[in-house]
Design an enzyme around this catalytic site. Structure first.
Site, PDB file in Angstrom:
ATOM      1  N   GLU A 115      76.963 -58.816 -55.256  1.00 38.56           N
ATOM      2  CA  GLU A 115      76.096 -59.213 -56.368  1.00 38.56           C
ATOM      3  C   GLU A 115      75.010 -58.177 -56.579  1.00 38.56           C
ATOM      4  OE1 GLU A 115      72.986 -62.745 -57.751  1.00 38.56           O
ATOM      5  OE2 GLU A 115      74.206 -62.982 -55.943  1.00 38.56           O
ATOM      6  N   LYS A 132      79.493 -77.166 -41.239  1.00 37.57           N
ATOM      7  CA  LYS A 132      80.032 -76.574 -42.464  1.00 37.57           C
ATOM      8  C   LYS A 132      80.105 -77.564 -43.627  1.00 37.57           C
ATOM      9  CE  LYS A 132      82.671 -73.373 -39.616  1.00 37.57           C
ATOM     10  NZ  LYS A 132      83.963 -72.872 -39.167  1.00 37.57           N
ATOM     11  N   ASP A 190      79.736 -66.698 -38.986  1.00 40.74           N
ATOM     12  CA  ASP A 190      80.743 -67.506 -39.676  1.00 40.74           C
ATOM     13  C   ASP A 190      80.235 -67.794 -41.089  1.00 40.74           C
ATOM     14  OD1 ASP A 190      82.542 -69.373 -40.619  1.00 40.74           O
ATOM     15  OD2 ASP A 190      82.671 -70.460 -38.719  1.00 40.74           O
ATOM     16  N   HIS A 237      68.985 -58.299 -64.213  1.00 39.29           N
ATOM     17  CA  HIS A 237      70.427 -58.434 -63.992  1.00 39.29           C
ATOM     18  C   HIS A 237      71.215 -57.551 -64.954  1.00 39.29           C
ATOM     19  CE1 HIS A 237      71.387 -61.449 -60.901  1.00 39.29           C
ATOM     20  NE2 HIS A 237      70.143 -61.835 -61.087  1.00 39.29           N
TER      21      HIS A 237
END
Length: 598
Positions: free
Chosen positions: A277, A409, A485, A583
């Site tokens: 990004e 998670k 992770d 952006h």
């Protein structure tokens, strides 16, 4: 078929002592020139064409003649039409036949000579580039040493032997690499046919890189889709065997940027961020600049404990409650700790929390895990306790080692309230001058925006742990760079961002509270070369010998400090109305969207 066995001990092309790839090429040419004595076929006979049942040279002559004849005919007819003012689109039967013949002959000549030229060019290029070792695609070849030991005596695990060359050639009319190694070709066919399971290649071949190349080629042939853009070379496939990834066919490249220096607790850190990004690293870097210009940030570690919560079932709810009371009795904790701690020299039981749903009991164990993230460590300790409890509670039915009361998670209130992994608070006071000059906004605007966006807006959305601007952006980027992770980004990104005007309203106090940052500096992806280098950059690589667990705790505080910088910069961009502009500059394009819009 035993795919480990090799039928010959002759040196491979490019090995020491065989004259190199040029000698191998000469041998191939000599073999092609010698007629086969066993087939009974004369290879010197003219080859028949696929287009016409004639020798190839006659077919080529016919299509050459046809092409130029009809081209000449059409040019003359069109010249006459132009002179007579006849429309060119009005065609006679002979002109239609001539156009069809022209197209057909053109397609044949292009297909025959064009593809043949590309194939011959690629073949020459592949031979000339035999010794080139710095290409980054999945079809390059390498130089290898002669292997003297007996191949059949190799262990099934991956060895340190150099990878076997595959000499892949890409044909212009075949987007999938085709292997020219006879032995590898045989193995690929057996994988495609299902005779050899793909997941057994590493153990059968004893060469992880070769197994990945063969699996990759078999996958391309099975699916009919090319993996040309997915790199194969440059990864140590032995390092991921049985630990990070199964059945690899390559690896994905993610650019790593550096934000900082981040001035945190009196030390400076250059924070690696792996992301695709645009503007994210630049924005975090601006936040780090503002924090450093204001004297730095301070972090506090509140808790450090990984959790695992099995679910067990009894015949009655009363019996489940009896176990709950037993586990939560302080008199039994020492015994349970002794049983739990046998699983690891770092894992130490900290507490047990229970919840009942009818006959089902959910037991949430919390333990310290040293510098490891600790999921496996706590799971082994929990299993020891369950085995021990089976003696006093033989009617206990263990449904699962994880009952989602952990919770791993997944967004969960238990992690938001109780914490999981490392619970960290990070704060800084940003001076008014820095807010104005570096962040291009003012304190009042930031405080108001934070209240309406991060607090009220998130409450309106029913957010769970999402009272922030974009904590997940920074957490994910640092996780990927340091081998964490990535799925644990879910609970690790729980964060509430607070902003308040201080010092008579002149300066800005900003803080982030993150109750469940789940990180480690040993195990998992942290041992991979790239991720290990990023951990080393932060000074937290591996396990701390002086104070076990200090490296992982420091990494958690660095992540919280980075989130603080990211929150500060993004909120300032929103308050100043700079988000879209930035952006368009860093993440999209420099075009004016108002002009480009219809």
């Amino acid at each position: 078929m035993d795919v480990r066995r090799r039928p010959t001990k002759s040196p491979r092309p490019g090995t020491i002592g065989d004259g190199g790839p040029h000698k191998h090429k000469q041998q191939q040419q000599q073999q092609q020139q010698q007629p086969s004595s066993s087939s009974g076929v004369d290879h010197n006979l003219p080859k028949a064409s696929d287009a016409l049942p004639l020798p190839l040279y006659l077919t080529n002559g016919i299509f050459f003649t046809l092409f130029f004849s009809v081209a000449y005919f059409l040019l003359h007819r069109w010249r006459d039409k132009i002179r007579n003012s006849t429309p060119l689109h009005v065609l006679t039967l002979s002109e239609i036949a001539a156009i069809v013949s022209l197209i057909a002959s053109f397609i044949y000549l292009l297909g025959f000579f064009g593809i043949d030229f590309v194939q011959s060019f690629i073949t020459r290029a592949s031979h000339d580039a035999w010794d080139v070792d710095d290409e980054d695609d999945g079809t390059r070849t390498q130089r290898f040493l002669i292997q003297d030991e007996d191949e059949d005596d190799r262990p099934c695990s991956c060895s340190s032997l150099p990878p076997k060359p595959t000499n892949l050639v890409v044909a212009a009319d075949h987007p999938i690499p085709i292997t020219t190694d006879p032995e590898d070709e045989e193995i690929i066919k057996s994988v495609v046919s299902g005779t050899t399971p793909s997941y057994l290649l590493e153990s059968k071949l004893g060469d992880c890189r070769r197994a990945a190349a063969i699996r990759r080629e078999a996958l391309q042939r099975t699916t009919g889709r090319s993996l040309a853009g997915l790199p194969l070379e440059g990864l140590d496939y032995e390092s991921i065997l049985g630990q990070c990834c199964e059945m690899p066919v390559g690896f994905v490249q993610i650019p790593v940027g550096i934000a900082g220096p981040l001035l945190l607790d009196g030390s400076q850190y250059s924070v690696p961020m792996a992301t695709t990004e645009g503007c994210l690293v630049a924005s975090t870097n601006r936040g780090c600049k503002a924090i450093a210009a204001s004297g730095g940030a301070t972090s506090i570690l509140l808790r450090d404990g990984m959790t695992r919560a099995p679910v067990v079932r009894f015949g009655t709810a009363k019996r489940a409650a009896e176990l709950k009371f037993f586990l939560e009795d302080p008199l039994n904790f020492d015994t349970l700790s002794l049983v739990f701690n046998r699983s690891s020299r770092f894992g130490r039981l900290q507490g047990i929390q229970c919840a009942i749903a009818g006959k089902n009991l959910y037991i949430r164990f919390t333990c310290s895990t040293g510098d490891a993230m600790g999921m496996n460590m706590v799971s082994k300790g929990v299993q020891n306790v369950l085995d021990f409890l089976q003696g006093d509670f033989p009617d206990m039915d263990v449904i699962g080692i994880s009952g989602n009361f952990c919770s791993d998670k997944k967004p969960a209130a238990v992690n938001w309230i109780e914490g999981r992994g490392k619970s960290v608070v990070c704060e800084a006071i940003i001076k008014e001058e820095v807010v104005r000059k570096v962040l291009k906004t003012n304190v009042a605007a930031l405080v108001e925006l934070n209240m309406l966006k991060n607090l009220v807006g998130s409450a309106m959305a029913g957010a769970l742990g999402g009272f922030n601007a974009h904590a997940s952006n920074i957490v994910s980027a640092v996780f990927l760079a340091t081998g964490q992770d990535p799925a644990q980004n879910v609970e690790s990104s729980h964060c509430i961002t607070m902003m308040e005007a201080v010092n008579d309203g002149k300066d800005l106090h900003i803080s982030v509270s993150m109750p469940s940052i789940e990180v480690g500096t040993v195990g998992g992806g942290t041992q991979l070369a790239s991720q290990s280098a990023c951990l080393n950059l932060l000074g937290v690589k591996g396990a701390s010998k002086e104070s076990p667990g200090s490296n992982s705790r420091l990494l958690a505080t660095i992540i919280a400090g980075s989130v603080l910088a990211g929150e500060l910069s993004l909120m300032s961009a929103l308050a100043a109305g700079q988000l879209v502009k930035s952006h368009m500059k860093y993440n999209r394009s420099s075009k004016d969207v108002s002009i480009a819009a219809p």
